[in-house]
Design an enzyme around this catalytic site. Structure first.
Site, mmCIF file in Angstrom:
data_model
loop_
_atom_site.group_PDB
_atom_site.id
_atom_site.type_symbol
_atom_site.label_atom_id
_atom_site.label_comp_id
_atom_site.label_asym_id
_atom_site.label_seq_id
_atom_site.Cartn_x
_atom_site.Cartn_y
_atom_site.Cartn_z
ATOM 1 N N GLU A 108 9.298 -4.132 9.689
ATOM 2 C CA GLU A 108 9.718 -2.974 9.629
ATOM 3 C C GLU A 108 10.688 -2.028 10.847
ATOM 4 O O GLU A 108 10.086 -1.774 12.297
ATOM 5 C CB GLU A 108 8.367 -2.073 8.861
ATOM 6 C CG GLU A 108 9.106 -0.730 8.275
ATOM 7 C CD GLU A 108 7.885 -0.022 7.367
ATOM 8 O OE1 GLU A 108 7.064 -0.720 7.131
ATOM 9 O OE2 GLU A 108 8.490 1.004 7.087
ATOM 10 N N ASP A 131 0.631 -1.480 0.052
ATOM 11 C CA ASP A 131 0.027 0.058 -0.312
ATOM 12 C C ASP A 131 1.067 1.691 -0.145
ATOM 13 O O ASP A 131 0.613 2.612 0.116
ATOM 14 C CB ASP A 131 -1.035 -0.290 1.148
ATOM 15 C CG ASP A 131 -0.325 -0.168 2.172
ATOM 16 O OD1 ASP A 131 0.482 -0.118 2.706
ATOM 17 O OD2 ASP A 131 -1.169 0.340 3.383
ATOM 18 N N SER A 132 2.230 1.457 -0.017
ATOM 19 C CA SER A 132 2.984 1.816 0.396
ATOM 20 C C SER A 132 2.736 2.473 -1.282
ATOM 21 O O SER A 132 3.013 3.623 -1.789
ATOM 22 C CB SER A 132 4.268 2.090 0.035
ATOM 23 O OG SER A 132 4.653 0.393 -1.296
ATOM 24 N N GLU A 140 -0.654 -5.644 8.747
ATOM 25 C CA GLU A 140 -0.160 -4.586 9.598
ATOM 26 C C GLU A 140 -0.819 -4.890 11.081
ATOM 27 O O GLU A 140 -1.926 -4.459 11.788
ATOM 28 C CB GLU A 140 -0.405 -3.094 9.298
ATOM 29 C CG GLU A 140 0.295 -2.471 8.208
ATOM 30 C CD GLU A 140 0.980 -1.554 8.032
ATOM 31 O OE1 GLU A 140 0.122 -0.495 8.923
ATOM 32 O OE2 GLU A 140 1.334 -0.898 6.541
ATOM 33 N N LYS A 190 -1.533 -9.142 3.481
ATOM 34 C CA LYS A 190 -0.716 -9.036 4.322
ATOM 35 C C LYS A 190 -0.752 -8.063 5.012
ATOM 36 O O LYS A 190 -1.988 -7.067 4.327
ATOM 37 C CB LYS A 190 1.060 -8.071 4.049
ATOM 38 C CG LYS A 190 1.124 -7.862 4.996
ATOM 39 C CD LYS A 190 2.966 -7.309 4.723
ATOM 40 C CE LYS A 190 3.210 -6.302 4.046
ATOM 41 N NZ LYS A 190 3.071 -4.615 4.364
#
Ligand code: KIV
Length: 271
Positions: free
Chosen positions: A185, A47-48, A118, A116
């Protein structure tokens, strides 16, 4: 690397067990995915893309439809790599049933291999729900870009014993739910190493030390294309922003000078 067919979860597990590093990059479009595919084990439709493709300030405005569109684009370019698509902010963290429904949509509509999300211990129930629905899931812990507003910025993690202990516990509890891999991260080396040692699932680091079992970078960062902000953990392997600038300058000069198009680029009637 010679491979036939797309990598599976089992293949990733075998790379991990062999001690070889798992090579990962992000991809958002078909042509870039085609190029990266030869070199990577795993491609992440991150989603970057909110920042590096759409020019948003952060990832919070990314939608499920955007992720699905880019997931489809990447899948068209991939022959070898395992493909993971990010679940965007707001699509999974509030409700387990929503998380499962949205994750199924992503997998069904893109054909990707895993999703994925978070989150740490606070999302354990979501990890369990995804596992119960047999949705292959990658967990993202440590610095979580989707928490940027909640945390008041991008904060490095594992800076003290308490944070490290919490990360280790989260990694271990999340591992028990059956996730395929853990992305770590923005985490201090000592802390990241302790997490890697505490789990038996592949860890993919981004700004989380060489101890991780694999590495990932945002492709636009490592190509020197997204240069607004370059974090310490990014190594630029190319300077694409500069190359594009030079190419556009040359093009504009040639168009204005009437040099382009020349005969080589013009259709002529055969006489
Ligand atoms: O969105 C993203 O690109 C990510 C990273 C792990 C690079 O989540």
């Amino acid at each position: 690397m010679d491979r036939i067919g797309r990598l599976t979860q089992h293949d990733l597990q075998n790379i991990y067990k062999s001690g070889e590093k798992i090579v990962c990059l992000t991809a958002y479009t078909t042509p870039v995915a085609r190029v990266l595919d030869k070199h990577c084990d795993l491609l992440l439709v991150g989603d970057s893309l909110g920042m590096v493709v759409y020019g948003m300030d952060n990832t919070l405005g990314v939608t499920l439809d955007m992720m699905i569109n880019h997931g489809q684009a990447v899948m068209r370019g991939v022959k070898h790599s395992f493909v993971v698509v990010d679940m965007p902010y707001g699509s999974y963290e509030h409700d387990a049933a929503d998380a499962v429904m949205n994750a199924k949509r992503v997998i069904d509509e893109t054909g990707c291999d895993a999703i994925k999300i978070e989150g740490g211990l606070e999302l354990l129930h979501i990890y369990h729900a995804l596992a119960a629905a047999e949705i292959p899931t990658v967990a993202h812990i440590g610095l979580q870009p989707q928490s940027v507003e909640k945390e008041g910025g991008y904060k490095l993690k594992g800076r003290n014993d308490a944070e490290t202990a919490e990360l280790i516990l989260a990694a271990q509890e999340i591992e028990k739910t059956g996730v395929i891999a853990l992305v770590i991260e923005g985490t201090v080396e000592q802390s990241s190493r302790a997490i890697v040692d505490a789990v038996s699932v592949p860890t993919i680091g981004i700004g989380a030390s060489p101890y991780c079992d694999g590495q990932i970078l945002v492709t636009d960062d490592m190509l020197g294309l997204f240069v607004e902000h370059v974090p310490k953990f990014v190594k630029q392997y190319a300077q694409l922003a500069q190359n594009i600038d030079a190419a556009a300058a040359q093009y504009s000069h040639e168009v204005r000078a009437g040099v382009f198009p020349s005969d080589a680029h013009v259709y002529k009637r055969a006489s």
